[in-house]
Design a protein around this motif. Structure first.
Motif, PDB file in Angstrom:
ATOM      1  N   CYS A  78       0.759  -1.192   0.361  1.00 12.20           N
ATOM      2  CA  CYS A  78       0.182   0.102  -0.240  1.00 12.20           C
ATOM      3  C   CYS A  78       1.196   1.227   0.024  1.00 12.20           C
ATOM      4  CB  CYS A  78      -0.869   0.158   1.161  1.00 12.20           C
ATOM      5  SG  CYS A  78      -1.520  -1.500   1.362  1.00 12.20           S
ATOM      6  N   ASP A  79       1.834   0.780  -0.359  1.00 10.57           N
ATOM      7  CA  ASP A  79       3.013   1.874  -0.941  1.00 10.57           C
ATOM      8  C   ASP A  79       2.125   3.379  -1.439  1.00 10.57           C
ATOM      9  OD1 ASP A  79       4.115   1.359   1.766  1.00 10.57           O
ATOM     10  OD2 ASP A  79       5.883   0.185   0.420  1.00 10.57           O
ATOM     11  N   VAL A  80       1.475   2.686  -2.690  1.00 13.61           N
ATOM     12  CA  VAL A  80       1.408   3.970  -3.775  1.00 13.61           C
ATOM     13  C   VAL A  80      -0.007   2.990  -4.339  1.00 13.61           C
ATOM     14  CG1 VAL A  80       4.181   3.466  -5.016  1.00 13.61           C
ATOM     15  CG2 VAL A  80       2.118   1.874  -5.632  1.00 13.61           C
ATOM     16  N   ASP A  81      -0.486   4.618  -4.923  1.00 11.20           N
ATOM     17  CA  ASP A  81      -2.146   4.414  -5.146  1.00 11.20           C
ATOM     18  C   ASP A  81      -1.616   3.319  -7.150  1.00 11.20           C
ATOM     19  OD1 ASP A  81      -2.627   6.375  -3.413  1.00 11.20           O
ATOM     20  OD2 ASP A  81      -1.749   7.294  -4.657  1.00 11.20           O
ATOM     21  N   VAL A  82      -0.809   3.143  -7.996  1.00  3.76           N
ATOM     22  CA  VAL A  82      -1.213   2.821  -9.065  1.00  3.76           C
ATOM     23  C   VAL A  82       0.772   2.426  -9.888  1.00  3.76           C
ATOM     24  CG1 VAL A  82       0.022   4.934 -10.353  1.00  3.76           C
ATOM     25  CG2 VAL A  82      -1.802   2.984 -11.417  1.00  3.76           C
ATOM     26  N   LEU A  83      -0.020   1.502 -10.239  1.00  2.68           N
ATOM     27  CA  LEU A  83       1.381   0.491 -10.873  1.00  2.68           C
ATOM     28  C   LEU A  83       1.538   0.918 -12.616  1.00  2.68           C
ATOM     29  CD1 LEU A  83       1.662  -2.808  -9.041  1.00  2.68           C
ATOM     30  CD2 LEU A  83       2.934  -0.910  -8.920  1.00  2.68           C
ATOM     31  N   LEU A  84       2.939   0.910 -13.399  1.00  2.00           N
ATOM     32  CA  LEU A  84       2.500   0.466 -13.881  1.00  2.00           C
ATOM     33  C   LEU A  84       3.929  -0.067 -15.067  1.00  2.00           C
ATOM     34  CD1 LEU A  84       2.195   1.291 -17.533  1.00  2.00           C
ATOM     35  CD2 LEU A  84       3.612   3.558 -17.169  1.00  2.00           C
ATOM     36  N   ALA A 241      -5.610   3.692  -1.102  1.00  2.00           N
ATOM     37  CA  ALA A 241      -5.119   4.257  -2.146  1.00  2.00           C
ATOM     38  C   ALA A 241      -6.017   5.117  -2.757  1.00  2.00           C
ATOM     39  CB  ALA A 241      -5.351   2.548  -2.840  1.00  2.00           C
ATOM     40  N   LYS A 242      -5.698   5.998  -3.760  1.00  2.00           N
ATOM     41  CA  LYS A 242      -6.927   6.998  -4.513  1.00  2.00           C
ATOM     42  C   LYS A 242      -6.751   6.427  -5.622  1.00  2.00           C
ATOM     43  CE  LYS A 242      -3.661  11.017  -2.211  1.00  2.00           C
ATOM     44  NZ  LYS A 242      -3.030  11.667  -2.860  1.00  2.00           N
ATOM     45  N   PHE A 243      -7.908   5.553  -5.629  1.00  2.31           N
ATOM     46  CA  PHE A 243      -8.789   4.849  -6.730  1.00  2.31           C
ATOM     47  C   PHE A 243      -9.057   5.906  -7.756  1.00  2.31           C
ATOM     48  CE2 PHE A 243     -11.655   2.222  -8.722  1.00  2.31           C
ATOM     49  CZ  PHE A 243     -11.388   1.688  -8.471  1.00  2.31           C
TER      50      PHE A 243
END
Length: 278
Positions: A78-84, A241-243
């Motif tokens: 839960c360290d980030v909101d999104v992955l690329l 998380a900022k979904f």
């Protein structure tokens, strides 16, 4: 009169303090944190895309570039909101475990095997499987990232495709534990071979004024496809998380503006990525 002036000054101070307290919160709410692979950062793609994304949405994009394995771990934590990222099998497992949602394919390039122009192992024009088998048989230096990145995962699968074990303990097999550009430089120093995504190789060639010491020797094999996808972190797993911002980013990446920007992103007159969002 003096009393009214003091009251007005006090009112202005209260408004100023209120704005100072409110706007940082508002600004923080519009910041999207992303973990991504080193290739999207090293190539300059994100520096190119981010201002356009902010202009279109008002969302500020901040990112950490690591290997895909570490990026997925940051998502789990839960360290980030999104992955690329670019390791489809690992991404799908990540979604199946409930850590990510709404995986969308965005763009691709391909992997290539690069090495000295003199090609001491004689692999030029071979299939990937044959090339790796030859490198193994001749004990030529092969540099691996060894960092659980998407590129490293792909490389391991290619060694497995040769029908033999990954040569992790062989003297000629060098694991750097570093990113792609650093690994390429080590391969050049050792007069050896390595595998890289084409976008990072073009960036590397650009830094060498178009005449790098390592050249593309093996390419255009179907097995070398390198797909990149965006995944939102599951808000049911990570409540902070900022979904909504992650969804906005994914939709923008898949939209006409971003797909056109990705198509037009070139170095040395060559595209680094090919957009393919559906």
């Amino acid at each position: 009169m003096q009393k009214k002036k003091q009251m007005a000054e006090k009112a202005c101070l209260i408004v100023a303090l209120t704005l100072m307290m409110v706007f940082p919160v508002m600004a923080a709410d519009k910041v999207l944190m992303m973990a991504t692979t080193t290739s999207t950062d090293n190539t300059g793609l994100l520096d190119y895309l981010a201002p356009h994304f902010t202009q279109a949405t008002g969302i500020e994009l901040k990112w950490t570039s690591v290997g895909t394995g570490k990026a997925l771990k940051m998502g789990e934590n839960c360290d980030v909101d999104v992955l690329l990222v670019h390791a489809p099998a690992a991404e799908k497992a990540f979604v199946e475990k409930g850590f990510g949602v709404n995986r969308r394919e965005i763009m691709y390039n391909d992997f290539v095997i690069i090495g000295p122009e003199s090609d001491p192992a004689g692999i030029t024009g071979n299939t990937v499987v044959d090339a790796l088998g030859t490198i193994r048989a001749k004990g030529s230096v092969f540099v691996s990232r060894g960092d659980n990145s998407g590129t490293h995962k792909k490389e391991l699968s290619l060694w497995s495709a040769t029908g033999a074990a990954v040569p992790e303990k062989e003297f000629w097999y060098v694991q750097t534990g570093q990113g792609m550009l650093a690994s390429i430089n080590i391969a050049a120093e050792r007069n050896g071979y390595t595998m890289t995504d084409r976008g990072t190789f073009i960036k590397y060639a650009d830094t060498m004024s178009g005449n790098p010491p390592l050249k593309v020797l093996v390419e255009q094999d179907d097995i070398l496809l390198n797909q990149y996808s965006v995944l939102a972190i599951n808000p049911q797993r990570c409540t902070k998380a900022k979904f909504d911002l992650a969804t906005s980013f994914a939709e923008w990446l898949a939209g006409a503006e971003a797909q056109g920007l990705i198509r037009d992103f070139k170095l040395l007159g060559k595209p680094l990525f090919v957009p393919n969002a559906k």
